[in-house]
Motif scaffolding. Structure first.
Motif, PDB file in Angstrom:
ATOM      1  N   LEU A  97       0.855  -1.179   0.000  1.00 56.83           N
ATOM      2  CA  LEU A  97       0.000   0.000   0.000  1.00 56.83           C
ATOM      3  C   LEU A  97       0.894   1.232   0.000  1.00 56.83           C
ATOM      4  CD1 LEU A  97      -2.750   1.469   0.359  1.00 56.83           C
ATOM      5  CD2 LEU A  97      -2.477   1.114   2.840  1.00 56.83           C
ATOM      6  N   ALA A 123      -4.408  -1.298  -7.962  1.00 53.97           N
ATOM      7  CA  ALA A 123      -5.673  -0.645  -7.648  1.00 53.97           C
ATOM      8  C   ALA A 123      -5.401   0.759  -7.111  1.00 53.97           C
ATOM      9  CB  ALA A 123      -6.466  -1.455  -6.620  1.00 53.97           C
ATOM     10  N   TYR A 125      -7.284   4.047  -4.782  1.00 58.39           N
ATOM     11  CA  TYR A 125      -8.385   4.394  -3.881  1.00 58.39           C
ATOM     12  C   TYR A 125      -9.132   5.598  -4.442  1.00 58.39           C
ATOM     13  CZ  TYR A 125     -11.028   5.389   0.348  1.00 58.39           C
ATOM     14  OH  TYR A 125     -12.045   5.600   1.245  1.00 58.39           O
ATOM     15  N   TRP A 147     -12.097   1.179  -3.444  1.00 59.89           N
ATOM     16  CA  TRP A 147     -10.966   0.896  -4.322  1.00 59.89           C
ATOM     17  C   TRP A 147     -11.440   0.539  -5.721  1.00 59.89           C
ATOM     18  CZ3 TRP A 147      -5.869   1.461  -2.983  1.00 59.89           C
ATOM     19  CH2 TRP A 147      -5.609   1.677  -1.628  1.00 59.89           C
ATOM     20  N   THR A 148     -10.617   0.908  -6.719  1.00 64.90           N
ATOM     21  CA  THR A 148     -10.926   0.646  -8.118  1.00 64.90           C
ATOM     22  C   THR A 148      -9.734  -0.035  -8.780  1.00 64.90           C
ATOM     23  OG1 THR A 148     -12.312   2.628  -8.227  1.00 64.90           O
ATOM     24  CG2 THR A 148     -11.610   1.669 -10.321  1.00 64.90           C
ATOM     25  N   SER A 149      -9.992  -1.132  -9.469  1.00 65.47           N
ATOM     26  CA  SER A 149      -8.918  -1.830 -10.173  1.00 65.47           C
ATOM     27  C   SER A 149      -8.335  -0.946 -11.263  1.00 65.47           C
ATOM     28  CB  SER A 149      -9.448  -3.123 -10.788  1.00 65.47           C
ATOM     29  OG  SER A 149      -8.466  -3.717 -11.624  1.00 65.47           O
ATOM     30  N   SER A 170      -4.841   9.566  -7.428  1.00 68.16           N
ATOM     31  CA  SER A 170      -5.227   9.189  -6.075  1.00 68.16           C
ATOM     32  C   SER A 170      -4.070   9.412  -5.109  1.00 68.16           C
ATOM     33  CB  SER A 170      -5.650   7.711  -6.043  1.00 68.16           C
ATOM     34  OG  SER A 170      -5.975   7.294  -4.730  1.00 68.16           O
ATOM     35  N   SER A 172      -3.747   7.177  -2.634  1.00 69.70           N
ATOM     36  CA  SER A 172      -3.444   5.812  -2.179  1.00 69.70           C
ATOM     37  C   SER A 172      -3.514   4.839  -3.344  1.00 69.70           C
ATOM     38  CB  SER A 172      -4.421   5.376  -1.083  1.00 69.70           C
ATOM     39  OG  SER A 172      -4.301   6.209   0.060  1.00 69.70           O
ATOM     40  N   TRP A 173      -2.429   4.080  -3.497  1.00 72.67           N
ATOM     41  CA  TRP A 173      -2.323   3.078  -4.552  1.00 72.67           C
ATOM     42  C   TRP A 173      -1.910   1.750  -3.942  1.00 72.67           C
ATOM     43  CZ3 TRP A 173      -3.312   4.004  -9.750  1.00 72.67           C
ATOM     44  CH2 TRP A 173      -3.537   5.355 -10.091  1.00 72.67           C
TER      45      TRP A 173
END
Length: 232
Positions: A97, A123, A125, A147-149, A170, A172-173
């Protein structure tokens, strides 16, 4: 209308949009830590390791550091024995993360070592704000938790950057060994082992155009608009 157009030109031509790019090197000397913090050009990134079986809540793991990249370690026994020094999907799905202090585009990444297969899932956030703790989240509920792929990538070569072509920016990845809960590609699991060696990010910036250029653009705008007015 003429005066309004001039005011708009004066307001806009003094600024220029561009993209700043950062390269994050995750190759490190041997060791481990709860997290890895880095700063490039005033941007801070904090990296933590997470693991989960799929339907149970994830647990935080250590980040191991080697000259070939960084991996996820579940216990001291793993680190001390030299086993599972990687980010893998054997038994549990491992991931890193990466939380930044501002929104960025994660454009590409590289691995510095792999064993057997080297498939990766990514992914972002998109729930607003940032995420620095995945406790209480399971892989099964991951995509319903904001979260999004951003894709899965197969058979990655060592020390070669893989482009992501993200659809969002984003704070956060997440990058992990291939995980069907993030994107089910029908690929095999339990055989992907790799160490993450680098990241490339970018973000949009707005800079002031130097004064001589502002004046030249302003005069050009006046001449253009004046010509249009005479032709009306």
């Amino acid at each position: 209308m003429f005066r309004t157009s001039l005011l708009l030109i004066a307001a806009l031509i003094g600024f220029q949009a561009s993209a700043a790019t950062q390269v994050w090197d995750l190759n490190n000397s041997s060791g481990y830590s709860n997290s890895l913090s880095m700063n490039i050009n005033g941007i801070t990134a904090n990296i933590t390791g997470w693991s989960g079986t799929g339907y149970q809540n994830m647990n935080q793991a250590w980040i191991g550091h080697w000259s070939s990249g960084s991996g996820v370690i579940h216990s001291w026994d793993e680190y001390n024995s030299g086993t599972h020094h990687s980010m893998d999907n054997s038994g549990q799905y491992d991931a890193m993360l990466i939380t930044f202090d501002q929104e960025v585009s994660l454009d590409s990444f590289s691995i510095g070592w792999h064993y057997n297969d080297s498939d990766v899932s990514v992914a972002a956030y998109t729930g607003g704000g940032s995420v620095s703790d995945l406790s209480g989240t399971s892989w099964n509920s991951f995509l319903t938790s904001g979260w999004t792929s951003q894709g899965s990538f197969s058979d990655l070569a060592n020390n070669t950057y893989q482009s992501i072509s993200p659809t969002v920016t984003s704070k956060s990845w997440l990058i992990g060994a291939y995980n069907p809960f993030i994107q089910n590609m029908g690929w095999s699991t339990g055989n992907d082992y790799m160490k993450l060696s680098g990241l490339q990010t970018s973000y949009s910036t707005t800079t002031e155009v130097p004064e001589p250029a502002v004046i030249a653009l302003f005069l050009l705008g006046i001449a253009t608009l004046a010509g249009r007015k005479r032709n009306v």
